[in-house]
Design a protein around this motif. Structure first.
Motif, PDB file in Angstrom:
ATOM      1  N   CYS A 233      37.964 -54.609   8.023  1.00 31.16           N
ATOM      2  CA  CYS A 233      38.748 -53.842   7.066  1.00 31.16           C
ATOM      3  C   CYS A 233      40.157 -53.713   7.629  1.00 31.16           C
ATOM      4  O   CYS A 233      40.452 -54.180   8.729  1.00 31.16           O
ATOM      5  CB  CYS A 233      38.114 -52.473   6.817  1.00 31.16           C
TER       6      CYS A 233
ATOM      7  N   GLY B 121      42.619 -58.981   1.625  1.00 31.08           N
ATOM      8  CA  GLY B 121      41.399 -59.308   0.908  1.00 31.08           C
ATOM      9  C   GLY B 121      41.230 -60.789   0.640  1.00 31.08           C
ATOM     10  O   GLY B 121      40.181 -61.217   0.155  1.00 31.08           O
ATOM     11  N   THR B 122      42.231 -61.569   0.959  1.00 30.31           N
ATOM     12  CA  THR B 122      42.153 -63.023   0.845  1.00 30.31           C
ATOM     13  C   THR B 122      42.866 -63.621   2.059  1.00 30.31           C
ATOM     14  O   THR B 122      43.542 -62.923   2.803  1.00 30.31           O
ATOM     15  CB  THR B 122      42.830 -63.539  -0.434  1.00 30.31           C
TER      16      THR B 122
ATOM     17  N   LEU C 293      40.341 -63.280   6.761  1.00 27.74           N
ATOM     18  CA  LEU C 293      39.062 -62.845   6.204  1.00 27.74           C
ATOM     19  C   LEU C 293      38.072 -63.999   6.166  1.00 27.74           C
ATOM     20  O   LEU C 293      36.895 -63.834   6.507  1.00 27.74           O
ATOM     21  CB  LEU C 293      39.261 -62.266   4.806  1.00 27.74           C
TER      22      LEU C 293
ATOM     23  N   VAL D 128      36.822 -54.144   3.203  1.00 31.92           N
ATOM     24  CA  VAL D 128      37.358 -55.392   2.648  1.00 31.92           C
ATOM     25  C   VAL D 128      36.305 -56.482   2.716  1.00 31.92           C
ATOM     26  O   VAL D 128      36.093 -57.241   1.765  1.00 31.92           O
ATOM     27  CB  VAL D 128      38.634 -55.815   3.401  1.00 31.92           C
ATOM     28  N   ASN D 129      35.629 -56.584   3.854  1.00 33.09           N
ATOM     29  CA  ASN D 129      34.617 -57.619   4.046  1.00 33.09           C
ATOM     30  C   ASN D 129      33.301 -57.175   3.416  1.00 33.09           C
ATOM     31  O   ASN D 129      32.351 -56.795   4.105  1.00 33.09           O
ATOM     32  CB  ASN D 129      34.437 -57.900   5.543  1.00 33.09           C
ATOM     33  N   GLN D 130      33.238 -57.238   2.105  1.00 33.12           N
ATOM     34  CA  GLN D 130      32.058 -56.816   1.370  1.00 33.12           C
ATOM     35  C   GLN D 130      30.850 -57.702   1.698  1.00 33.12           C
ATOM     36  O   GLN D 130      30.973 -58.893   1.963  1.00 33.12           O
ATOM     37  CB  GLN D 130      32.328 -56.870  -0.129  1.00 33.12           C
TER      38      GLN D 130
END
Length: 510
Positions: free
Chosen positions: A172, A176-177, A181, A209-211
């Motif tokens: 996190c 997000g891209t 990641l 962020v790293n779902q």
């Protein structure tokens, strides 16, 4: 008073201008190198270099038959050659792509080891349960779950090697891209898919962020009951998640304990090659011995992963000359250029190496270190180049782009599929690497005796003149097969390896 020593120097190339001290050499010692005689002008520490001839200021210094630097001042025969009178050479190396590539002749008789055959035909060398955090926020929960299975908790499951928490400091506070990641997800997927894990539990916080969903959606299918995922927020909190996680792992243990080793070809061996705490003997004993063993691994259809891109800098021409295709050589050089730009961006350069420990052990420049490091890769063709943590598909010797920092590099290799690590060291490393066993190869006998409970193999016998490189390679290959079959490494005997998972972080912390 003039003294003399019997066979105190190691000459690595007929045209070398320096030799390496086999032992500490006092000042005013008469030395014999072939038909030449010289006298030490200063004390020369074991592993350090001594000039065999007069070297003018600005003249190239040669070791291994290769240029390792240039003299920054005039050097007389018998003088110590190190950082005070030698520096990095800026001269480029000619690339003769594929010139030394030769197809490998398969072994007449296929070697085998006893491994765990997983769904899809992959083979593990160990049988662990992994508890993997998607984000640092779930790291403590993962550790609490794994800690519940220490001591006698696994007594009823003798065929399970342990429960390992795979935690990290990211996931996190990042974009997000983008590359950062994707690199983290690729690393975590590589561990979650690793054949040394019989079962895997992935745990997140819930809002990171790293779902978890995109992280696990591309994982290979496991047998029913051997994969689960949860988030702390959905489970109702820390204690609830730990309790549920312990129950899930408890159920996995019964299934994992049913696994049994079976005889498989050595072609299922994938070895990650590492060197750390290098010294002046690394490129003389342990690295060439590991290279000889790697040639046998490749001959038997297996795979070896050479890495640590900053530590082959200056020696990459030796690898491009063995490339199976121009495309492979080009991919390697593109990664080298990426590193040049990357280090410049951060106000450094690729010669910001060797480390203080390397220099104390006798290594002066990155060229010298790199030429020795490349020896770990043996002599066979370079069959592929992979990015960090990318799944390795090719057989034979391949290269994976990683930093030189050993825990980060080995983490990428394991994510890429390495089911064994071989780690050469001259200063002394105790590195463990769950879920993959890690063999430590000592470059010198003094280290092996001093840290005998941490070293798995003594390559110092090569320096001592008691063993040839080829023989060391054969013995090491046998040790690889025994370790892959379940023989414990020193680091496993000490319980090391729970804290060494360290993914390469590239993205900005936001």
């Amino acid at each position: 008073m003039l003294t003399s020593l019997l066979n105190p120097l190691i000459l690595l190339g007929a045209n070398d201008s320096v030799a390496v001290a086999r032992e500490d050499i006092p000042v005013h010692t008469l030395l014999q190198v072939g038909s030449r005689q010289l006298t030490s002008a200063q004390p020369i520490a074991a592993g350090h270099k001594i000039a065999l001839q007069r070297i003018a200021a600005g003249e190239e210094v040669r070791k291994y038959g290769q240029i390792i630097g240039v003299a920054t001042q005039a050097i007389a025969p018998g003088e110590h050659v190190h950082t005070h009178n030698m520096a990095m050479s800026s001269e480029g190396r000619a690339h003769e792509v594929g010139r030394h590539f030769q197809p490998v002749m398969p072994a007449a008789r296929q070697a085998t080891f006893k491994g765990y055959v997983r769904p899809g035909g992959r083979v593990g060398t160990r049988n662990y349960i992994g508890v993997i955090s998607s984000v640092n926020c779930s790291a403590t929960v993962c550790r609490y779950i794994a800690d519940a299975f220490r001591g006698d908790a696994l007594k009823a499951y003798p065929h399970v090697d342990g429960v390992v928490a795979i935690t990290h400091g990211s996931g996190c506070g990042m974009g997000g891209t983008g590359e950062g990641l994707e690199l983290l997800r690729r690393t975590l997927r590589g561990y979650a898919d690793h054949p040394n894990f019989a079962g895997v539990l992935v745990i997140g916080l819930g809002c990171e962020v790293n779902q978890i969903a995109p992280l696990v959606e591309a994982l290979a299918a496991r047998e029913p009951g051997l994969f689960a995922a949860m988030t702390i927020q959905d489970e109702g909190g820390t204690r609830e998640t730990v309790a549920q996680g312990v129950a899930v792992v408890q159920n996995m243990l019964a299934l994992a304990d049913q696994a049994r080793r079976s005889t498989v070809p050595a072609s299922f061996l994938t070895v990650g090659l590492q060197c750390g705490g290098s010294d002046g003997y690394s490129g003389i004993s342990a690295n060439p011995a590991l290279g000889a063993a790697v040639d046998l691994v490749v001959q038997h259809g297996g795979t070896a992963i050479l890495s640590e891109t900053p530590e082959i800098y200056g020696a990459e021409h030796l690898l491009t000359a063995r490339a199976a295709s121009p495309e492979i050589a080009d991919k390697l050089m593109k990664r080298m250029h990426w590193w040049e730009n990357y280090t410049q961006l951060h106000g450094s350069d690729m010669n910001n190496n060797p480390s203080p420990g390397n220099k104390a052990g006798g290594i002066t420049t990155i060229l010298e270190k790199s030429l020795g490091a490349v020896a770990k890769g043996g002599s066979t063709g370079l069959m592929g180049v992979y990015e960090y943590a990318e799944p390795v598909q090719a057989r034979g010797l391949v290269f994976m782009d990683t930093p030189g920092y050993d825990p980060v590099s080995a983490t990428g290799q394991v994510a890429g599929g390495a089911n064994l690590i071989c780690f050469t060291t001259g200063r002394g490393s105790t590195y463990g690497c769950k879920p993959t066993p890690s063999l430590k190869l000592a470059t010198n006998s003094q280290l092996f005796r001093r840290m005998t409970m941490d070293m798995d193999f003594n390559c110092g016998e090569i320096v001592d003149g008691r063993m040839e490189v080829a023989e060391a390679g054969r013995r090491l290959f046998d040790l690889m097969l025994a370790t892959a079959s379940g023989a414990p490494t020193r680091s496993e005997e000490h319980g090391l390896g729970d804290n060494e998972f360290l993914p390469w972080q590239l993205s900005a912390v936001m």
